[in-house]
Design a protein around this motif. Structure first.
Motif, PDB file in Angstrom:
ATOM      1  N   MET A 254      74.978  18.781 111.025  1.00 11.85           N
ATOM      2  CA  MET A 254      75.120  20.485 110.695  1.00 11.85           C
ATOM      3  C   MET A 254      74.936  21.060 112.097  1.00 11.85           C
ATOM      4  O   MET A 254      75.177  20.897 113.524  1.00 11.85           O
ATOM      5  CB  MET A 254      73.772  20.918 110.522  1.00 11.85           C
ATOM      6  N   ASN A 255      75.766  22.267 111.628  1.00 16.19           N
ATOM      7  CA  ASN A 255      76.677  22.803 113.197  1.00 16.19           C
ATOM      8  C   ASN A 255      75.746  24.522 113.608  1.00 16.19           C
ATOM      9  O   ASN A 255      75.295  24.328 112.917  1.00 16.19           O
ATOM     10  CB  ASN A 255      78.396  23.474 112.429  1.00 16.19           C
ATOM     11  N   GLN A 256      76.495  24.792 114.907  1.00 15.45           N
ATOM     12  CA  GLN A 256      75.487  25.648 114.981  1.00 15.45           C
ATOM     13  C   GLN A 256      75.474  26.964 114.200  1.00 15.45           C
ATOM     14  O   GLN A 256      74.179  27.299 114.498  1.00 15.45           O
ATOM     15  CB  GLN A 256      76.279  25.994 116.294  1.00 15.45           C
ATOM     16  N   ALA A 257      76.716  27.058 113.710  1.00 17.89           N
ATOM     17  CA  ALA A 257      76.266  28.142 112.615  1.00 17.89           C
ATOM     18  C   ALA A 257      75.334  28.234 112.065  1.00 17.89           C
ATOM     19  O   ALA A 257      74.322  29.471 111.523  1.00 17.89           O
ATOM     20  CB  ALA A 257      78.020  28.707 111.587  1.00 17.89           C
TER      21      ALA A 257
ATOM     22  N   PHE B 110      69.440  28.988 109.286  1.00 19.21           N
ATOM     23  CA  PHE B 110      68.766  28.119 108.612  1.00 19.21           C
ATOM     24  C   PHE B 110      67.073  28.214 110.164  1.00 19.21           C
ATOM     25  O   PHE B 110      66.197  29.349 109.420  1.00 19.21           O
ATOM     26  CB  PHE B 110      68.625  26.861 109.305  1.00 19.21           C
ATOM     27  N   ALA B 111      67.406  29.453 111.320  1.00 18.50           N
ATOM     28  CA  ALA B 111      65.905  30.150 112.123  1.00 18.50           C
ATOM     29  C   ALA B 111      66.594  31.536 111.917  1.00 18.50           C
ATOM     30  O   ALA B 111      64.798  31.722 111.874  1.00 18.50           O
ATOM     31  CB  ALA B 111      66.770  30.050 113.664  1.00 18.50           C
ATOM     32  N   GLN B 112      67.035  31.811 111.290  1.00 18.60           N
ATOM     33  CA  GLN B 112      67.195  33.212 111.291  1.00 18.60           C
ATOM     34  C   GLN B 112      65.757  33.472 109.775  1.00 18.60           C
ATOM     35  O   GLN B 112      65.220  34.421 109.084  1.00 18.60           O
ATOM     36  CB  GLN B 112      68.642  34.127 110.491  1.00 18.60           C
TER      37      GLN B 112
END
Length: 92
Positions: free
Chosen positions: A1-4, A9-11
């Motif tokens: 899973m990349n940073q974006a 997901f966090a958002q």
């Protein structure tokens, strides 16, 4: 899973958590919104979603919010979503 993807997901988790808190407890104070808005740890956000689902009272959720990452002690009547203010579960 990349940073974006992780950021998205966090958002999503932050938005879900805030929506859940509003459904269960009413308007979320700005200071709590700020703490949640700064949280980028997916595991911690998921822990807080579980706490929001199960906390018997707002104060129990706030304690868990401030317990910090790595805390996971969601046990007992404090995390019974149908408990009343005396800490006893509601009878059906």
């Amino acid at each position: 899973m990349n940073q974006a993807e992780m950021e998205q997901f966090a958002q999503n988790d932050r938005e879900d958590l805030l929506a859940l808190l509003e459904m269960r407890f009413g308007p979320v104070p700005d200071d709590v919104r700020e703490v949640i808005g700064l949280n980028e740890d997916l595991n911690d956000l998921q822990r807080l979603i579980i706490a929001a689902c199960n906390a018997a009272e707002w104060e129990v959720f706030v304690e868990e919010l401030h317990a910090g990452q790595g805390s996971f002690k969601l046990t007992g009547e404090r995390f019974n979503p149908v408990a009343n203010s005396s800490g006893k579960g509601a009878s059906l």
